[in-house]
Scaffold this motif. Sequence first.
Motif, PDB file in Angstrom:
ATOM      1  N   MET A 142      -3.301 -16.092   2.087  1.00 53.09           N
ATOM      2  CA  MET A 142      -3.180 -16.709   3.009  1.00 53.09           C
ATOM      3  C   MET A 142      -4.035 -15.665   4.324  1.00 53.09           C
ATOM      4  O   MET A 142      -3.674 -14.316   4.306  1.00 53.09           O
ATOM      5  N   LYS A 143      -4.800 -16.443   4.870  1.00 58.25           N
ATOM      6  CA  LYS A 143      -6.010 -15.499   5.759  1.00 58.25           C
ATOM      7  C   LYS A 143      -5.063 -14.697   6.934  1.00 58.25           C
ATOM      8  O   LYS A 143      -5.367 -13.628   7.390  1.00 58.25           O
ATOM      9  N   GLN A 144      -4.107 -15.447   7.358  1.00 60.45           N
ATOM     10  CA  GLN A 144      -3.386 -14.892   8.550  1.00 60.45           C
ATOM     11  C   GLN A 144      -2.672 -13.569   8.144  1.00 60.45           C
ATOM     12  O   GLN A 144      -2.729 -12.485   8.924  1.00 60.45           O
ATOM     13  N   LEU A 145      -2.051 -13.469   7.039  1.00 59.84           N
ATOM     14  CA  LEU A 145      -1.280 -12.365   6.571  1.00 59.84           C
ATOM     15  C   LEU A 145      -2.338 -11.478   5.910  1.00 59.84           C
ATOM     16  O   LEU A 145      -1.830 -10.297   6.306  1.00 59.84           O
ATOM     17  N   GLU A 146      -3.546 -11.881   5.557  1.00 59.47           N
ATOM     18  CA  GLU A 146      -4.489 -11.042   5.012  1.00 59.47           C
ATOM     19  C   GLU A 146      -5.025 -10.346   6.024  1.00 59.47           C
ATOM     20  O   GLU A 146      -5.126  -8.989   6.080  1.00 59.47           O
ATOM     21  N   TRP A 193       2.478 -14.694  -1.661  1.00 62.78           N
ATOM     22  CA  TRP A 193       2.923 -13.894  -2.856  1.00 62.78           C
ATOM     23  C   TRP A 193       1.577 -13.817  -3.744  1.00 62.78           C
ATOM     24  O   TRP A 193       1.511 -12.911  -4.362  1.00 62.78           O
ATOM     25  N   SER A 194       0.560 -14.593  -3.453  1.00 58.99           N
ATOM     26  CA  SER A 194      -0.707 -14.456  -4.278  1.00 58.99           C
ATOM     27  C   SER A 194      -1.373 -13.155  -3.496  1.00 58.99           C
ATOM     28  O   SER A 194      -2.321 -12.768  -4.277  1.00 58.99           O
ATOM     29  N   LEU A 195      -1.288 -12.866  -2.418  1.00 59.83           N
ATOM     30  CA  LEU A 195      -1.812 -11.740  -1.627  1.00 59.83           C
ATOM     31  C   LEU A 195      -1.296 -10.486  -1.944  1.00 59.83           C
ATOM     32  O   LEU A 195      -2.049  -9.618  -2.488  1.00 59.83           O
ATOM     33  N   PHE A 196       0.173 -10.361  -1.951  1.00 63.00           N
ATOM     34  CA  PHE A 196       0.636  -9.195  -2.594  1.00 63.00           C
ATOM     35  C   PHE A 196       2.097  -9.600  -3.115  1.00 63.00           C
ATOM     36  O   PHE A 196       2.764 -10.473  -2.167  1.00 63.00           O
ATOM     37  N   ASN A 197       2.703  -9.016  -3.978  1.00 64.29           N
ATOM     38  CA  ASN A 197       3.912  -9.588  -4.734  1.00 64.29           C
ATOM     39  C   ASN A 197       5.142  -8.468  -4.272  1.00 64.29           C
ATOM     40  O   ASN A 197       5.503  -7.774  -4.952  1.00 64.29           O
ATOM     41  N   GLY A 198       5.313  -8.324  -2.860  1.00 65.35           N
ATOM     42  CA  GLY A 198       6.487  -7.775  -2.522  1.00 65.35           C
ATOM     43  C   GLY A 198       6.117  -6.287  -2.231  1.00 65.35           C
ATOM     44  O   GLY A 198       4.772  -5.789  -2.174  1.00 65.35           O
ATOM     45  N   MET A 199       7.162  -5.366  -2.182  1.00 64.01           N
ATOM     46  CA  MET A 199       6.829  -4.020  -1.999  1.00 64.01           C
ATOM     47  C   MET A 199       7.712  -3.393  -2.889  1.00 64.01           C
ATOM     48  O   MET A 199       8.857  -3.550  -2.913  1.00 64.01           O
ATOM     49  N   THR A 200       7.133  -2.426  -3.435  1.00 69.23           N
ATOM     50  CA  THR A 200       8.059  -1.171  -4.225  1.00 69.23           C
ATOM     51  C   THR A 200       8.136   0.064  -3.707  1.00 69.23           C
ATOM     52  O   THR A 200       7.120   0.825  -3.395  1.00 69.23           O
ATOM     53  N   VAL A 201       9.480   0.303  -3.189  1.00 69.56           N
ATOM     54  CA  VAL A 201       9.492   1.232  -2.412  1.00 69.56           C
ATOM     55  C   VAL A 201      10.096   2.626  -3.041  1.00 69.56           C
ATOM     56  O   VAL A 201      11.292   2.343  -3.622  1.00 69.56           O
ATOM     57  N   PRO A 202       9.662   3.834  -2.971  1.00 71.66           N
ATOM     58  CA  PRO A 202      10.607   4.711  -3.594  1.00 71.66           C
ATOM     59  C   PRO A 202      11.891   5.040  -2.919  1.00 71.66           C
ATOM     60  O   PRO A 202      12.205   4.804  -2.135  1.00 71.66           O
ATOM     61  N   PRO A 203      12.823   5.579  -3.923  1.00 64.63           N
ATOM     62  CA  PRO A 203      14.292   5.729  -3.656  1.00 64.63           C
ATOM     63  C   PRO A 203      14.435   6.791  -2.309  1.00 64.63           C
ATOM     64  O   PRO A 203      13.393   7.664  -2.364  1.00 64.63           O
ATOM     65  N   GLU A 204      15.204   6.452  -1.611  1.00 62.52           N
ATOM     66  CA  GLU A 204      15.569   7.202  -0.522  1.00 62.52           C
ATOM     67  C   GLU A 204      14.330   7.373   0.557  1.00 62.52           C
ATOM     68  O   GLU A 204      14.368   8.215   1.461  1.00 62.52           O
TER      69      GLU A 204
END
Length: 205
Positions: free
Chosen positions: A1-5, A48-59
Amino acid sequence: MKQLEDFVSALRSANAIATTWLVPSRQLEPTFHGFAEVSLPDDLIASWSLFNGMTVPPETPLEQTWLDGQFLYLSFDSAGEDYRLAKELWDEDPLFDAYWPNGFVPIGTPGDGSRLLVNCRDGSPTYGAVYELMHAVGVARLSNSLSRYCETLNQALDEGAITVSEHGLVKMEFQKFARIGAQMNPGCDGFDESIPSASEAKDWE
């Protein structure tokens, strides 16, 4: 999606910390984890095709996880797990549907009980609309589509309602964002307190 990109690209150019947690996209399942009542809008699939969420380090401090100054965005699988937990509550208590409507898929959270939701109830008069679920309050409609919501985020960047600090934190000036939101999303109670609450009106039915 261009708007999110476009939004993510602007944040990356400003060295926003939250963009470092974005997960590359992957092939999505054709259905949303087997939930027959859910029909994903095209722009949600595209996001979700642009990025599949976020993986955030603990703390990691919460403010470093907010991609738009409010929400950490969920992966396809994390959204499915969160939805499954909500479904257990719908099954246990029919009144829970008035708080978090069945068929509303979570796509973001600030880290507390609130959520950013997309109406995925096929045939609903507000199908595809974006809602904010406010913890212990209920839902308010923010935009009639995820694409339009992302356009609102881009406009907020352009007008300085969303900024990136020298330390890489995405900041939102909420009053200015609400003004922009009301201009770009007329008829949405999340930005206009003079409109009856979506939670009370159940505008998705």
